[in-house]
Design a protein around this motif. Structure first.
Motif, PDB file in Angstrom:
ATOM      1  N   ASN A 318       0.842  -1.193   0.000  1.00 40.62           N
ATOM      2  CA  ASN A 318       0.000   0.000   0.000  1.00 40.62           C
ATOM      3  C   ASN A 318       0.877   1.243   0.000  1.00 40.62           C
ATOM      4  OD1 ASN A 318      -2.615  -1.256   0.168  1.00 40.62           O
ATOM      5  ND2 ASN A 318      -2.193  -1.730   2.309  1.00 40.62           N
ATOM      6  N   GLY A 319       0.702   2.070  -1.015  1.00 43.03           N
ATOM      7  CA  GLY A 319       1.486   3.286  -1.151  1.00 43.03           C
ATOM      8  C   GLY A 319       2.540   3.224  -2.235  1.00 43.03           C
ATOM      9  N   ALA A 320       2.948   2.024  -2.630  1.00 45.26           N
ATOM     10  CA  ALA A 320       3.979   1.894  -3.660  1.00 45.26           C
ATOM     11  C   ALA A 320       3.423   2.261  -5.032  1.00 45.26           C
ATOM     12  CB  ALA A 320       4.529   0.474  -3.686  1.00 45.26           C
ATOM     13  N   TYR A 321       4.316   2.689  -5.907  1.00 44.27           N
ATOM     14  CA  TYR A 321       3.929   2.970  -7.292  1.00 44.27           C
ATOM     15  C   TYR A 321       4.116   1.687  -8.102  1.00 44.27           C
ATOM     16  CZ  TYR A 321       3.039   5.563 -11.547  1.00 44.27           C
ATOM     17  OH  TYR A 321       2.475   6.017 -12.713  1.00 44.27           O
ATOM     18  N   ALA A 322       3.036   1.223  -8.703  1.00 47.95           N
ATOM     19  CA  ALA A 322       3.077  -0.079  -9.377  1.00 47.95           C
ATOM     20  C   ALA A 322       2.798   0.047 -10.865  1.00 47.95           C
ATOM     21  CB  ALA A 322       2.058  -1.025  -8.750  1.00 47.95           C
ATOM     22  N   LYS A 323       3.489  -0.793 -11.629  1.00 42.91           N
ATOM     23  CA  LYS A 323       3.208  -0.968 -13.044  1.00 42.91           C
ATOM     24  C   LYS A 323       2.810  -2.423 -13.247  1.00 42.91           C
ATOM     25  CE  LYS A 323       6.392   2.621 -14.684  1.00 42.91           C
ATOM     26  NZ  LYS A 323       7.550   2.924 -15.577  1.00 42.91           N
ATOM     27  N   VAL A 324       1.618  -2.643 -13.759  1.00 43.01           N
ATOM     28  CA  VAL A 324       1.079  -3.991 -13.916  1.00 43.01           C
ATOM     29  C   VAL A 324       0.820  -4.254 -15.391  1.00 43.01           C
ATOM     30  CG1 VAL A 324      -0.787  -5.572 -13.291  1.00 43.01           C
ATOM     31  CG2 VAL A 324      -0.011  -3.855 -11.647  1.00 43.01           C
ATOM     32  N   SER A 325       1.255  -5.406 -15.853  1.00 37.41           N
ATOM     33  CA  SER A 325       0.977  -5.790 -17.236  1.00 37.41           C
ATOM     34  C   SER A 325       0.441  -7.217 -17.265  1.00 37.41           C
ATOM     35  CB  SER A 325       2.233  -5.679 -18.101  1.00 37.41           C
ATOM     36  OG  SER A 325       3.251  -6.531 -17.620  1.00 37.41           O
ATOM     37  N   VAL A 326      -0.521  -7.446 -18.148  1.00 35.06           N
ATOM     38  CA  VAL A 326      -1.130  -8.766 -18.312  1.00 35.06           C
ATOM     39  C   VAL A 326      -1.172  -9.096 -19.792  1.00 35.06           C
ATOM     40  CG1 VAL A 326      -3.157 -10.211 -17.918  1.00 35.06           C
ATOM     41  CG2 VAL A 326      -2.557  -8.441 -16.253  1.00 35.06           C
ATOM     42  N   GLN A 327      -0.679 -10.271 -20.135  1.00 36.18           N
ATOM     43  CA  GLN A 327      -0.706 -10.715 -21.521  1.00 36.18           C
ATOM     44  C   GLN A 327      -0.688 -12.232 -21.557  1.00 36.18           C
ATOM     45  OE1 GLN A 327       2.395  -9.121 -23.995  1.00 36.18           O
ATOM     46  NE2 GLN A 327       1.503  -9.885 -25.881  1.00 36.18           N
ATOM     47  N   SER A 328      -1.602 -12.802 -22.336  1.00 35.53           N
ATOM     48  CA  SER A 328      -1.669 -14.254 -22.528  1.00 35.53           C
ATOM     49  C   SER A 328      -1.778 -15.012 -21.210  1.00 35.53           C
ATOM     50  CB  SER A 328      -0.445 -14.737 -23.313  1.00 35.53           C
ATOM     51  OG  SER A 328      -0.366 -14.085 -24.576  1.00 35.53           O
ATOM     52  N   GLY A 329      -2.514 -14.450 -20.263  1.00 32.00           N
ATOM     53  CA  GLY A 329      -2.762 -15.116 -19.000  1.00 32.00           C
ATOM     54  C   GLY A 329      -1.681 -14.942 -17.963  1.00 32.00           C
ATOM     55  N   ALA A 330      -0.574 -14.327 -18.332  1.00 30.07           N
ATOM     56  CA  ALA A 330       0.537 -14.111 -17.392  1.00 30.07           C
ATOM     57  C   ALA A 330       0.601 -12.650 -16.975  1.00 30.07           C
ATOM     58  CB  ALA A 330       1.856 -14.534 -18.030  1.00 30.07           C
ATOM     59  N   GLY A 331       1.032 -12.421 -15.735  1.00 30.06           N
ATOM     60  CA  GLY A 331       1.086 -11.063 -15.241  1.00 30.06           C
ATOM     61  C   GLY A 331       2.423 -10.718 -14.626  1.00 30.06           C
ATOM     62  N   THR A 332       2.750  -9.425 -14.692  1.00 28.34           N
ATOM     63  CA  THR A 332       3.963  -8.886 -14.070  1.00 28.34           C
ATOM     64  C   THR A 332       3.584  -7.636 -13.311  1.00 28.34           C
ATOM     65  OG1 THR A 332       5.343  -9.681 -15.880  1.00 28.34           O
ATOM     66  CG2 THR A 332       6.277  -7.970 -14.474  1.00 28.34           C
ATOM     67  N   ILE A 333       4.129  -7.488 -12.097  1.00 26.40           N
ATOM     68  CA  ILE A 333       3.919  -6.273 -11.341  1.00 26.40           C
ATOM     69  C   ILE A 333       5.259  -5.767 -10.830  1.00 26.40           C
ATOM     70  CG2 ILE A 333       3.304  -7.632  -9.289  1.00 26.40           C
ATOM     71  CD1 ILE A 333       1.599  -5.162  -8.435  1.00 26.40           C
ATOM     72  N   ILE A 334       5.572  -4.516 -11.169  1.00 23.21           N
ATOM     73  CA  ILE A 334       6.793  -3.873 -10.713  1.00 23.21           C
ATOM     74  C   ILE A 334       6.375  -2.786  -9.714  1.00 23.21           C
ATOM     75  CG2 ILE A 334       8.841  -2.558 -11.377  1.00 23.21           C
ATOM     76  CD1 ILE A 334       8.449  -3.680 -14.228  1.00 23.21           C
ATOM     77  N   GLN A 335       6.846  -2.921  -8.486  1.00 16.75           N
ATOM     78  CA  GLN A 335       6.559  -1.936  -7.460  1.00 16.75           C
ATOM     79  C   GLN A 335       7.798  -1.090  -7.176  1.00 16.75           C
ATOM     80  OE1 GLN A 335       3.678  -3.480  -4.226  1.00 16.75           O
ATOM     81  NE2 GLN A 335       4.842  -5.298  -4.826  1.00 16.75           N
ATOM     82  N   THR A 336       7.625   0.195  -7.231  1.00 12.94           N
ATOM     83  CA  THR A 336       8.710   1.134  -6.937  1.00 12.94           C
ATOM     84  C   THR A 336       8.381   1.885  -5.666  1.00 12.94           C
ATOM     85  OG1 THR A 336       9.249   1.386  -9.288  1.00 12.94           O
ATOM     86  CG2 THR A 336      10.040   3.103  -7.789  1.00 12.94           C
ATOM     87  N   PHE A 337       9.348   1.925  -4.751  1.00 10.48           N
ATOM     88  CA  PHE A 337       9.124   2.585  -3.469  1.00 10.48           C
ATOM     89  C   PHE A 337       9.384   4.084  -3.609  1.00 10.48           C
ATOM     90  CE2 PHE A 337       9.750  -1.317  -0.506  1.00 10.48           C
ATOM     91  CZ  PHE A 337       8.700  -1.951  -1.154  1.00 10.48           C
ATOM     92  N   LYS A 338       8.460   4.700  -4.292  1.00 10.41           N
ATOM     93  CA  LYS A 338       8.525   6.129  -4.587  1.00 10.41           C
ATOM     94  C   LYS A 338       7.963   6.926  -3.418  1.00 10.41           C
ATOM     95  CE  LYS A 338       6.547   9.334  -8.024  1.00 10.41           C
ATOM     96  NZ  LYS A 338       5.658   9.408  -9.199  1.00 10.41           N
ATOM     97  N   PRO A 339       8.674   7.953  -2.928  1.00 14.85           N
ATOM     98  CA  PRO A 339       8.196   8.743  -1.792  1.00 14.85           C
ATOM     99  C   PRO A 339       6.807   9.349  -2.056  1.00 14.85           C
ATOM    100  CG  PRO A 339      10.483   9.241  -2.260  1.00 14.85           C
ATOM    101  CD  PRO A 339       9.998   8.407  -3.394  1.00 14.85           C
TER     102      PRO A 339
END
Length: 339
Positions: A318-339
């Motif tokens: 909660n609070g992190a900046y996230a980039k989420v991508s979904v393709q062909s049933g697979a997902g990736t989430i990158i969380q950056t601890f941005k102030p």
């Protein structure tokens, strides 16, 4: 600004308190196994009394639970707090929690625990971690998804951590026959989108178990507008929810209430975890709920992600900046601890 706690990977002390449900005597071996596992890995464990007690759907009175939490979160010898599990009545403790001057310390958990996690981040700006509970860390090993909790909690401020969708998830619990990593991961994981097409979305993460976090609406702990305007500079929120017990109509009522309360005024999308619930009412299915929400809010809706009561699950901050991508049933989430 968001304050991110930091855990040193090699040496840390885990505090165990039960702001919701404790562990009844007949299940104490679960806590003992978790303690043995952590000590074997060189970690120190500090248990509060509430972890070992349970009566009338709670570990102790609201005052006792909050007092123990208030003391443990301020105990300099404790580095991270992980409750045994969730429960039912954590909301009773909120009025007794000392949010003012709350130190920047990790708290990890899900289910009823997520109510306190969200309240802490909304009111104080201290990041909290939605992920595994303690009893699910008692296995001889940990599955590749669950085990990433430590990678997330040891990420430094300004750093990023990447997680991926699991390969398999657990359809049913078999408590009598735990595997080496506790869960029985038998079903192929597939992250899905309402549109059925690849999706990329980003924003500040907020969320939890929708059964309980919905009860913050209209209370003194409903600080979504404050969080967005004062703490993250009006950046869009990327909500994540998981449904433990709600029917489709109750889920729809809840999401509508959140919308009317302004929780979705500036969002980039909504993520929904796999659910053991979402029981249809008539022919009103959960996919109808997701589609209606996507149409009303004009944002991407992603569902069946690794989050909640159908393990394994990601660790979402909660609070992190996230980039989420979904393709062909697979997902990736990158969380950056941005102030």
């Amino acid at each position: 600004m968001i304050s991110y706690p930091h855990l040193t990977e090699d040496t840390y002390t885990i505090g165990v308190t039960a702001p919701s449900s404790g562990v009844p005597e007949e299940l104490h071996p679960l806590l003992q196994q978790a303690e043995e596992k952590m000590k074997k890995n060189g970690k120190t464990m500090v248990f509060g009394q509430t972890a070992w007690t349970q009566d009338k759907a709670r570990s102790a009175s609201a005052v006792e639970r909050s007092q123990e939490f208030n003391a443990m979160i301020r105990d300099d010898s404790v580095d991270v707090i992980i409750p045994p599990w969730g429960g039912e009545l954590l909301i009773e403790t909120l009025e007794y929690i000392q949010f003012e001057g709350l130190p920047s310390k990790w708290m990890l958990g899900y289910s009823d625990t997520s109510l306190l996690l969200l309240a802490i981040t909304l009111k104080t700006g201290v990041a909290t971690a939605h992920g595994t509970n303690l009893v699910d860390l008692r296995g001889e090993e940990s599955d590749p998804t669950t085990s990433r909790w430590i990678d997330v909690l040891t990420t430094e401020k300004g750093g990023s951590v990447t997680q991926y969708s699991s390969d398999y998830y657990q359809k049913e619990w078999d408590f009598e026959n735990p595997t080496p990593h506790i869960f029985h991961l038998t079903e192929s994981t597939e992250w899905k989108t309402v549109t059925g097409t690849p999706v990329k979305v980003e924003g500040r993460l907020l969320g939890g178990c929708i059964d309980v976090v919905r009860h913050l609406v209209g209370t003194p702990f409903d600080k979504v507008e404050y969080f967005q305007q004062e703490l993250i500079g009006s950046e869009p929120i990327l909500w994540y929810f998981e449904n433990c017990q709600l029917s489709t109509t109750d889920l729809r009522r809840t999401l509508t209430q959140m919308k009317l309360a302004g929780w979705f005024n500036r969002i980039s999308g909504i993520l929904f975890g796999r659910s053991p619930a979402n029981h249809p009412v008539g022919n009103y299915e959960v996919l109808d709920v997701y589609q209606e929400l996507a149409d009303e809010l004009d944002v991407p809706v992603i569902y069946d992600i690794d989050c909640g009561h159908v393990p394994p699950q990601l660790t979402l901050v909660n609070g992190a900046y996230a980039k989420v991508s979904v393709q062909s049933g697979a997902g990736t989430i990158i969380q950056t601890f941005k102030p």
